[in-house]
Scaffold this motif. Structure first.
Motif, PDB file in Angstrom:
ATOM      1  N   ASP A  59     -40.917  -8.614  40.966  1.00  0.00           N
ATOM      2  CA  ASP A  59     -42.329  -8.652  41.339  1.00  0.00           C
ATOM      3  C   ASP A  59     -42.677  -9.815  42.273  1.00  0.00           C
ATOM      4  OD1 ASP A  59     -41.805 -10.575  39.470  1.00  0.00           O
ATOM      5  OD2 ASP A  59     -43.705 -10.314  38.383  1.00  0.00           O
ATOM      6  N   GLY A  60     -41.683 -10.519  42.796  1.00  0.00           N
ATOM      7  CA  GLY A  60     -41.998 -11.622  43.694  1.00  0.00           C
ATOM      8  C   GLY A  60     -40.802 -12.532  43.936  1.00  0.00           C
ATOM      9  N   ASP A  74     -45.463 -13.090  46.736  1.00  0.00           N
ATOM     10  CA  ASP A  74     -45.115 -11.674  46.846  1.00  0.00           C
ATOM     11  C   ASP A  74     -43.954 -11.481  47.820  1.00  0.00           C
ATOM     12  OD1 ASP A  74     -47.134 -10.887  45.084  1.00  0.00           O
ATOM     13  OD2 ASP A  74     -48.621 -10.826  46.699  1.00  0.00           O
ATOM     14  N   LEU A  75     -44.038 -12.128  48.982  1.00  0.00           N
ATOM     15  CA  LEU A  75     -43.029 -12.039  50.026  1.00  0.00           C
ATOM     16  C   LEU A  75     -42.809 -13.422  50.615  1.00  0.00           C
ATOM     17  CD1 LEU A  75     -44.456  -8.936  51.957  1.00  0.00           C
ATOM     18  CD2 LEU A  75     -42.626  -8.890  50.248  1.00  0.00           C
ATOM     19  N   ARG A 206     -37.198  -9.225  49.111  1.00  0.00           N
ATOM     20  CA  ARG A 206     -38.571  -9.581  49.458  1.00  0.00           C
ATOM     21  C   ARG A 206     -38.657 -10.711  50.492  1.00  0.00           C
ATOM     22  NH1 ARG A 206     -42.842  -8.121  46.223  1.00  0.00           N
ATOM     23  NH2 ARG A 206     -42.355  -6.617  44.571  1.00  0.00           N
ATOM     24  N   ASP A 245     -46.109  -3.891  51.524  1.00  0.00           N
ATOM     25  CA  ASP A 245     -44.879  -3.526  50.830  1.00  0.00           C
ATOM     26  C   ASP A 245     -43.667  -3.987  51.645  1.00  0.00           C
ATOM     27  OD1 ASP A 245     -44.004  -1.368  48.500  1.00  0.00           O
ATOM     28  OD2 ASP A 245     -42.550  -1.546  50.136  1.00  0.00           O
ATOM     29  N   GLN A 246     -42.614  -4.435  50.952  1.00  0.00           N
ATOM     30  CA  GLN A 246     -41.436  -4.955  51.632  1.00  0.00           C
ATOM     31  C   GLN A 246     -40.682  -3.898  52.434  1.00  0.00           C
ATOM     32  OE1 GLN A 246     -39.763  -5.850  47.695  1.00  0.00           O
ATOM     33  NE2 GLN A 246     -37.780  -5.146  48.478  1.00  0.00           N
TER      34      GLN A 246
END
Length: 321
Positions: A59-60, A74-75, A206, A245-246
């Motif tokens: 999730d990260g 997140d990224l 990510r 989104d990745q």
């Protein structure tokens, strides 16, 4: 310029500008200031710290810093240059991806004691170049390009770097001695190998890379800033289109790959051909510089230089995201 300061050849902006209509050129420091001023009210900037580790979760990404406490994101986008710490963490050591030209380059700020006003002066010798230029009368830049081993002094050891430059140009003529004397006083000393970075992929999970961290074309290519801006635009646009989104990373590489390949090839050619290697090559280079403004086919000769630049610069269609 020769060693005694005699003018060997003079070229005007029509011959060395290499610009197309609508082109603009901005000094790197000015561009950095413009971008920072435009974003500082909505972006958190942290200075005086560095990344030490990345831990990817479903999730990260958990980011560890040298000074600050770890944080989750997140990224993560690594835009940290040719010697990218982010790249080392996610795809491996720099040695696996670097291609060296056998040259090094240094740039310093110096007082404009020659009163240059939009002039550039060059003193070439076999394998080396010293140049001084100014876009205003207030300050000037000096650049040194010279052969150097692949293993350079530590990137944080400025004194050792400056000793290497001073040794390489110890017998230099023209203004070389004055510029070397001013080098320790430069407020923005820059030094690095003239190298490229070639990666098979610019993302892992990510984490993604952009700019020199992903595809450094070399400091002498003239392409690095433009490539970084285009890459940042496409990456941001694809993240927007994918709602953060990745999966946007794959689309980003797909759209950028041809553009990067074209510019890396041009950058390598520019960097490796900039300096004449021997006395004969240097004499021929100076002769051609003297003659080019008198040749009836100079336009054709210029097109042979400008066309590859325009082809590389326009080797991508930029969508309106």
């Amino acid at each position: 310029m020769d060693a005694k300061g005699k003018v060997l050849a003079t070229l005007g902006p029509d011959l060395i500008g290499l610009r197309s209509p609508g082109d603009d050129e901005v000094l790197r420091g000015d561009l950095a200031r413009i971008l920072f001023d435009a974003t500082k009210s909505g972006v958190e900037y942290v200075f005086g710290d560095s990344l030490t580790d990345l831990v990817q979760h479903t999730d990260g990404v958990e980011v560890h810093f040298r000074n600050a406490a770890p944080r989750m994101f997140d990224l993560v986008i690594g835009a940290d240059g040719m010697h990218s710490t982010v790249r080392r963490q996610v795809v491996g050591p720099e040695e696996r991806f670097a291609r060296h030209t056998g040259m090094a380059a240094a740039v310093i700020s110096v007082p404009n004691y020659l009163d240059l006003d939009r002039w550039e002066l060059l003193h070439p010798t076999p394998g080396r170049i010293v140049q001084m230029y100014s876009t205003t009368q207030a300050a000037a830049k000096a650049q040194f390009v010279f052969p150097a081993p692949e293993q350079l002094p530590d990137r944080r050891d400025v004194s050792a770097q400056q000793r290497l430059i001073a040794d390489a140009f110890a017998d230099g003529g023209w203004e070389t001695a004055n510029l070397l004397r001013l080098m320790p006083e430069s407020p923005d000393f820059y030094f690095d190998s003239v190298s490229q970075i070639h990666l098979g992929t610019w993302s892992a999970g990510r984490v993604a890379l952009v700019g020199d961290a992903a595809w450094c074309p070399s400091p002498l290519s003239g392409q690095g800033t433009s490539m970084a801006l285009v890459g940042a635009y496409v990456l941001a646009g694809e993240l927007l289109a994918a709602a953060g989104d990745q999966r946007a990373f794959d689309r980003y590489q797909e759209k950028m790959q041809h553009f990067i390949d074209e510019n890396l090839a041009l950058g390598w050619k520019n960097a490796t051909q900039m300096v004449a290697g021997g006395k004969g090559a240097l004499r021929m280079q100076i002769f051609m510089l003297r003659m080019v403004s008198r040749l009836p086919w100079k336009g054709m000769a210029l097109r042979s230089i400008i066309d590859p630049i325009e082809k590389a610069a326009n080797a991508i269609h930029l969508e309106d995201y």
